[in-house]
Scaffold this active site. Structure first.
Site, PDB file in Angstrom:
ATOM      1  N   TYR A 124       8.480 -13.667 -43.795  1.00 59.76           N
ATOM      2  CA  TYR A 124       8.980 -13.817 -42.324  1.00 59.76           C
ATOM      3  C   TYR A 124      10.034 -12.685 -42.085  1.00 59.76           C
ATOM      4  O   TYR A 124      10.801 -12.371 -42.616  1.00 59.76           O
ATOM      5  CB  TYR A 124      10.136 -15.116 -42.274  1.00 59.76           C
ATOM      6  CG  TYR A 124       9.099 -16.550 -42.362  1.00 59.76           C
ATOM      7  CD1 TYR A 124       7.951 -16.486 -42.341  1.00 59.76           C
ATOM      8  CD2 TYR A 124       9.747 -17.800 -42.515  1.00 59.76           C
ATOM      9  CE1 TYR A 124       7.228 -17.552 -42.521  1.00 59.76           C
ATOM     10  CE2 TYR A 124       9.239 -19.013 -42.763  1.00 59.76           C
ATOM     11  CZ  TYR A 124       7.870 -18.681 -42.623  1.00 59.76           C
ATOM     12  OH  TYR A 124       7.052 -19.998 -42.714  1.00 59.76           O
ATOM     13  N   SER A 278       5.419 -27.312 -37.585  1.00 55.59           N
ATOM     14  CA  SER A 278       5.007 -27.217 -36.143  1.00 55.59           C
ATOM     15  C   SER A 278       4.635 -28.510 -35.394  1.00 55.59           C
ATOM     16  O   SER A 278       3.482 -28.754 -34.981  1.00 55.59           O
ATOM     17  CB  SER A 278       3.588 -26.373 -36.174  1.00 55.59           C
ATOM     18  OG  SER A 278       3.256 -25.680 -34.945  1.00 55.59           O
TER      19      SER A 278
END
Length: 401
Positions: A124, A278
């Site tokens: 990330y 998500s």
């Protein structure tokens, strides 16, 4: 007032004033048993005079609710680790879309709302997300024991040995993550996507090693198939090693098969739970793409051309039409569409926690409100949602009513 007492043979026969001789005499005396029973009856009578003499009641290990925040906690799979049903993810945002100040504000809101699970990964923002997360934890002086920090390994660097799930990269990659996080250990380390170039035994042995070395408490998988997870479990059992406890999987209105068909059997048979991500389908379920792709949205970025293509496709337009119908259900339940979507994910019995990805405090506060919506999703409401979506997998599934 209720008073309960525990009375054991050890307590009845314990010697007084540390004199073993009294203990031996009591143990051999024919009157010692009746004397002990008399003492127990006396204690029982006192207890009854004060209130009910009842057994202790324990909170269910499956789910409990924090009184101050309303946050719900569940076991991570069938392990003993208690995680908040909503967690905060750092994908895209930390070190990318938002400033360090906003990141700190998001973590503060989450933590004060009862969130204890914070997820990141070595890839990330090229490691910046772990650095920012670690800096915030250090600055806020939160108790390490009150946090569940997870990270994922696979994409660590450009060199051939800095990626994948070899023993070398699992050990070196986790050491790098710990250095960036400024932590001695993470609670869960995830193997991010399966590695066909590395034998499963090597992966399981390396994960077992980092746990035994105190670098991690548990390990899990991310984006693995049910067959791959089962193989890891079988290898662990065969060689007396540590198996994975959960799988990170995408789960939302339009992505259901894996979490509702493939993983429930693993949950019931070998205890592997789900940390889903998500829940808003990269923002598609928020409704902001109803009239196209706004310039300020994620889908307008060059690196997210795939998301834009998905939104403007024929399937994307059909999804937006279904979201309009789902918005009516949300209105009836006095909640927003994102809150309905997150609560719907939480309703699945195998989901330990749902990771929220947000770029501003308002969105995070809104999504955290999904906990209050969860009880409103009755069987009838769930059936209405299934009817609109038209994609319910043909399999039995356990859900929270």
């Amino acid at each position: 007032m209720q008073v309960s007492f525990a009375c054991t043979d050890h307590n009845m026969k314990a010697p007084r004033n540390g004199d073993d001789r009294h203990g031996k005499q009591n143990a051999t005396s024919p009157n010692s048993g009746s004397a002990a029973r008399a003492r127990f009856r006396t204690v029982a009578l006192i207890a009854r005079s004060l209130g009910s003499f009842t057994h202790r009641h324990h909170i269910s290990l499956k789910e409990s609710t924090a009184k101050l925040t309303g946050m719900k906690y569940r076991n991570l799979g069938k392990s003993g680790l208690r995680v908040s049903c909503l967690g905060l993810g750092t994908w895209v945002t930390f070190g990318g879309q938002i400033s360090d100040e906003v990141a700190e504000r998001l973590m503060t809101i989450a933590y004060e709302s009862g969130v204890n699970l914070f997820d990141t990964a070595e890839v990330y923002s090229a490691g910046k997300a772990e650095i920012i997360l670690g800096n915030i934890i250090k600055k806020k002086c939160w108790r390490r024991s009150s946090l569940v920090i997870t990270t994922k390994l696979y994409w660590g660097g450009k060199a051939e040995t800095e990626r994948g799930l070899s023993r070398k990269h699992i050990i070196e990659g986790l050491k790098g993550s710990l250095q960036r996080l400024q932590l001695e250990y993470v609670d869960v380390v995830f193997a991010n996507r399966p590695d066909n170039n590395t034998p499963m035994e090597e992966i399981v042995r390396a994960m077992t090693y980092v746990i035994n070395q105190g670098m991690a408490m548990y390990w899990g998988t991310s984006r693995w198939t049910a067959m791959e997870i089962m193989e890891a479990y079988s290898v662990a059992r065969q060689f007396n090693m540590i198996p994975p406890v959960c799988e990170q999987a995408e789960y939302h209105f339009f992505q259901r098969d894996k979490v509702e068909v493939q993983l429930p059997e693993l949950y019931h048979k070998i205890g592997v739970g789900v940390v889903s991500w998500s829940p808003l389908a990269c923002g598609i379920i928020t409704g902001k793409y109803e009239n196209g792709v706004p310039e300020s949205s994620r889908a307008s970025m060059k690196s997210y051309q795939w998301l834009k293509d998905k939104i403007v496709s024929e399937d994307g337009r059909k999804q937006q039409a279904k979201l309009k119908e789902l918005a009516h259900i949300a209105e009836k339940l006095s909640c927003t569409l994102p809150q309905l979507a997150v609560a719907w994910c939480l309703r699945n019995e195998g989901v330990s926690s749902v990771l929220l990805g947000t770029s501003n405090p308002e969105q995070l506060t809104e999504n955290l409100g999904a906990i209050q919506v969860l009880p409103k999703i009755t069987s009838d409401v769930a059936s209405d949602i299934d009817h609109i979506l038209g994609n319910r997998p043909h399999s039995k599934r356990d859900v929270r009513s």
